[in-house]
Design a protein around this motif. Structure first.
Motif, PDB file in Angstrom:
ATOM      1  N   ASP A  15       0.809  -1.221   0.000  1.00 23.16           N
ATOM      2  CA  ASP A  15       0.000   0.000   0.000  1.00 23.16           C
ATOM      3  C   ASP A  15       0.844   1.274   0.000  1.00 23.16           C
ATOM      4  O   ASP A  15       0.448   2.301   0.559  1.00 23.16           O
ATOM      5  CB  ASP A  15      -0.972   0.008   1.205  1.00 23.16           C
ATOM      6  CG  ASP A  15      -1.805  -1.250   1.246  1.00 23.16           C
ATOM      7  OD1 ASP A  15      -2.163  -1.759   0.172  1.00 23.16           O
ATOM      8  OD2 ASP A  15      -2.078  -1.739   2.358  1.00 23.16           O
ATOM      9  N   GLY A  42      -4.458  -4.339  -3.787  1.00 25.93           N
ATOM     10  CA  GLY A  42      -5.477  -3.313  -3.985  1.00 25.93           C
ATOM     11  C   GLY A  42      -4.743  -2.044  -4.355  1.00 25.93           C
ATOM     12  O   GLY A  42      -4.069  -1.458  -3.511  1.00 25.93           O
ATOM     13  N   HIS A  43      -4.807  -1.661  -5.629  1.00 27.56           N
ATOM     14  CA  HIS A  43      -4.053  -0.497  -6.105  1.00 27.56           C
ATOM     15  C   HIS A  43      -5.035   0.616  -6.467  1.00 27.56           C
ATOM     16  O   HIS A  43      -5.867   0.449  -7.346  1.00 27.56           O
ATOM     17  CB  HIS A  43      -3.197  -0.887  -7.319  1.00 27.56           C
ATOM     18  CG  HIS A  43      -2.127  -1.885  -6.974  1.00 27.56           C
ATOM     19  ND1 HIS A  43      -1.223  -2.365  -7.880  1.00 27.56           N
ATOM     20  CD2 HIS A  43      -1.802  -2.468  -5.790  1.00 27.56           C
ATOM     21  CE1 HIS A  43      -0.406  -3.222  -7.279  1.00 27.56           C
ATOM     22  NE2 HIS A  43      -0.743  -3.301  -6.006  1.00 27.56           N
ATOM     23  N   THR A 301      -7.418  -1.166   0.949  1.00 26.43           N
ATOM     24  CA  THR A 301      -8.150  -1.064  -0.314  1.00 26.43           C
ATOM     25  C   THR A 301      -8.864  -2.383  -0.614  1.00 26.43           C
ATOM     26  O   THR A 301      -9.913  -2.409  -1.250  1.00 26.43           O
ATOM     27  CB  THR A 301      -7.157  -0.749  -1.463  1.00 26.43           C
ATOM     28  OG1 THR A 301      -6.373   0.376  -1.086  1.00 26.43           O
ATOM     29  CG2 THR A 301      -7.855  -0.436  -2.772  1.00 26.43           C
ATOM     30  N   ARG A 307      -5.087   0.028   8.858  1.00 27.76           N
ATOM     31  CA  ARG A 307      -3.676  -0.335   8.740  1.00 27.76           C
ATOM     32  C   ARG A 307      -2.932   0.069  10.008  1.00 27.76           C
ATOM     33  O   ARG A 307      -3.233   1.106  10.602  1.00 27.76           O
ATOM     34  CB  ARG A 307      -3.052   0.359   7.526  1.00 27.76           C
ATOM     35  CG  ARG A 307      -3.669  -0.088   6.208  1.00 27.76           C
ATOM     36  CD  ARG A 307      -3.104   0.698   5.021  1.00 27.76           C
ATOM     37  NE  ARG A 307      -3.731   0.290   3.773  1.00 27.76           N
ATOM     38  CZ  ARG A 307      -3.990   1.120   2.751  1.00 27.76           C
ATOM     39  NH1 ARG A 307      -3.670   2.393   2.827  1.00 27.76           N
ATOM     40  NH2 ARG A 307      -4.558   0.665   1.656  1.00 27.76           N
TER      41      ARG A 307
HETATM   42 MG    MG Z   1      -2.829  -1.658  -1.778  1.00 28.36          MG
END
Ligand code: MG
Ligand code: GDP
Ligand code: IMO
Length: 437
Positions: A15, A42-43, A301, A307
């Motif tokens: 991330d 997850g971008h 994401t 996080r």
């Molecule tokens: Mg990510």
């Protein structure tokens, strides 16, 4: 190394803003290529008011004319992929340039269940990894185990698929429970053949595709998923993912040798985050950590999990720069730190009575280290509109210079906001083009 291709690799625990950096550079390349991981990634890419969260589709999909290639090293959940394609098409994104390797392995329905069953069992003993439960570990384990593994090309061959699924369901039933629909071979085959029919001509030999592009002078951009400290060999094992997440994974995961790669862009947040379990020496489970989490919107994401947040760990970062041969450091989310009186940087570990600047890539050992910090003055004010390094507050410049000097890599880019245009090109790689909105 010295070729014309570019690699974008996460240097921390994921991330870092890889999607954002890929998006900045994609327009100057002919293909964006995924080589590892799967839908655990997850971008996020932000273009104007639009936010895209990409899991399996390479971030280059937003540029018409740039191919988006899923290489053989990726594990593909075909249902998630098709959902993602449908979602993009519904938003007007042309996905005709998306191509999937016929040799990429398939995350099967029983892999996701197996991931959850194993995590739940480990959790009872306090030993869960905190995976994304996307079936990544079980799919890679079957790839190595071979007998029951299904590749994307198999989804186009009913007979081959049926044979493999029958054996796989027998071996998975005792793990996930006999009565589960995920180990009913007829149902599983039906679901997967349906996916194969829809993926159809997107399924190709991507190794030849990429080499044909290279032979014609094409430039490839490799989009790393997950990140260096989650690498199965070089990360904080066993609290890692199951693939080779570093630049070293590109050759195996695409068939393109590393001499084709010129620039290696290592992406690092201006602080640290981690999702899931495992040691994180600079973690700030306190007011500072909460403040950064809220300002940086540090929620996953892929899973939406909060996080874990901490100060930048330069010992870990220098190690990641070393493993990847980083040529350009990309520091992201610098804007998030604006407003703190002081910034702390971990420049050493106290480990078993000794002071060391060496990272210890083993979870049990790393959990013993105590971080040693350097403190620098913080900066304040709005920096999201800054586009030149020398227009950043002096303290922010000093902070970036200290990071670069310690990890021994020059700063290539600094990201000061999630949007495509919020970037400072300090030492650009020379392929930036006017982004096509
Ligand atoms: Mg990510
Ligand atoms: P990836 O997995 O490495 O692509 O990163 P993610 O997309 O999962 O997480 C990065 C998050 O930070 C996303 O929400 C991005 O939109 C956001 N982001 C990226 N760069 C910046 C930046 O420079 N500043 C801020 N404030 N957000 C950023
Ligand atoms: P991107 O590409 C952050 C973490 C999980 C877990 C461990 C193993 O968005 O940076 P897995 O499901 O892969 O078996 O989980 O790895 N993890 C990530 N954390 N970003 C990611 O991807 C991640 N991919 C895996 O949270 O701790």
């Amino acid at each position: 190394m010295g070729g014309t291709c570019t690699a974008v690799i996460g240097l921390q625990w994921g991330d870092e803003g890889k999607g954002k950096i890929v998006d900045v550079l994609a327009g100057g390349h002919d293909a964006v290529v995924r080589f590892n991981g799967g839908a655990n990634a997850g971008h996020s890419v932000v273009v104007g008011n639009e936010r895209y969260a990409l899991h399996l589709v390479p971030s280059g999909i937003l540029f018409p004319g740039v191919k988006a290639v899923v290489g053989n090293g990726v594990v593909v959940d075909p249902e998630v992929l098709l959902e993602e394609i449908d979602g993009l098409e519904a938003r007007g994104v042309d996905t005709s340039g998306l191509i999937i390797s016929n040799r990429a392995h398939v995350v099967m329905p029983y892999h996701k269940l197996e991931d959850a069953v194993r995590e739940d069992a480990a959790g009872k003993g306090g030993a869960a990894i905190g995976t994304t439960r996307r079936g990544i570990g079980p799919a890679y384990a079957d790839k190595a185990q071979r007998l029951t593994a299904v590749r994307v090309g198999d989804l186009l061959n009913q007979e081959v698929l049926r044979r493999k699924v029958e054996i796989a369901c027998c071996s998975k039933a005792p793990i996930v429970g006999d009565s589960s629909a995920e180990v009913d071979p007829v149902k599983v085959c039906e679901r997967m053949l349906g996916c194969g029919r829809r993926l159809g001509e997107r399924v190709q030999d991507t190794t030849y595709l990429l080499h044909d592009m290279l032979a014609e002078g094409g430039r490839l951009l490799f989009e790393g998923a997950n990140a260096t400290l989650l690498d199965v060999d070089h990360g904080t094992y066993p609290f890692v993912t199951a693939s080779s997440t570093t630049v070293l994974g590109i050759g195996a995961g695409t068939g393109v040798p590393d001499r084709c790669i010129g620039a290696v862009l290592g992406v690092a947040k201006a602080y640290s985050t981690r999702v899931g379990a495992g040691p994180m020496p600079t973690e700030q489970d306190n007011e500072i950590g909460n403040w950064i989490r809220e300002r940086g919107n540090e929620y996953g994401t892929t899973t939406g999990r909060p996080r874990r947040v901490g100060w930048i760990d330069l010992v870990a970062l220098r190690y990641a720069v070393m493993i990847n041969g980083v040529t350009h450091l990309c520091v992201t989310l610098l804007d998030v730190l604006s407003g703190l009186d002081e910034l702390r940087l971990c420049t050493g570990y106290r480990y078993r009575g000794q002071v060391t600047e060496r990272f210890v890539p083993d979870a049990a050992e790393l959990s013993e280290v105590e971080p040693i910090y350097e403190t620098m003055p913080g900066f304040s004010g709005e920096i999201t509109n800054v586009r030149r390094f020398d227009e950043l507050p002096a303290q922010a410049q000093a902070y970036l210079k200290r990071i670069s000097a310690f990890v021994r890599a020059p700063i290539g880019y600094v990201s000061v906001g999630p949007e495509r245009s919020q970037i400072i090109a300090v030492e650009p790689i020379g392929v930036e083009q006017e982004p096509i909105a």
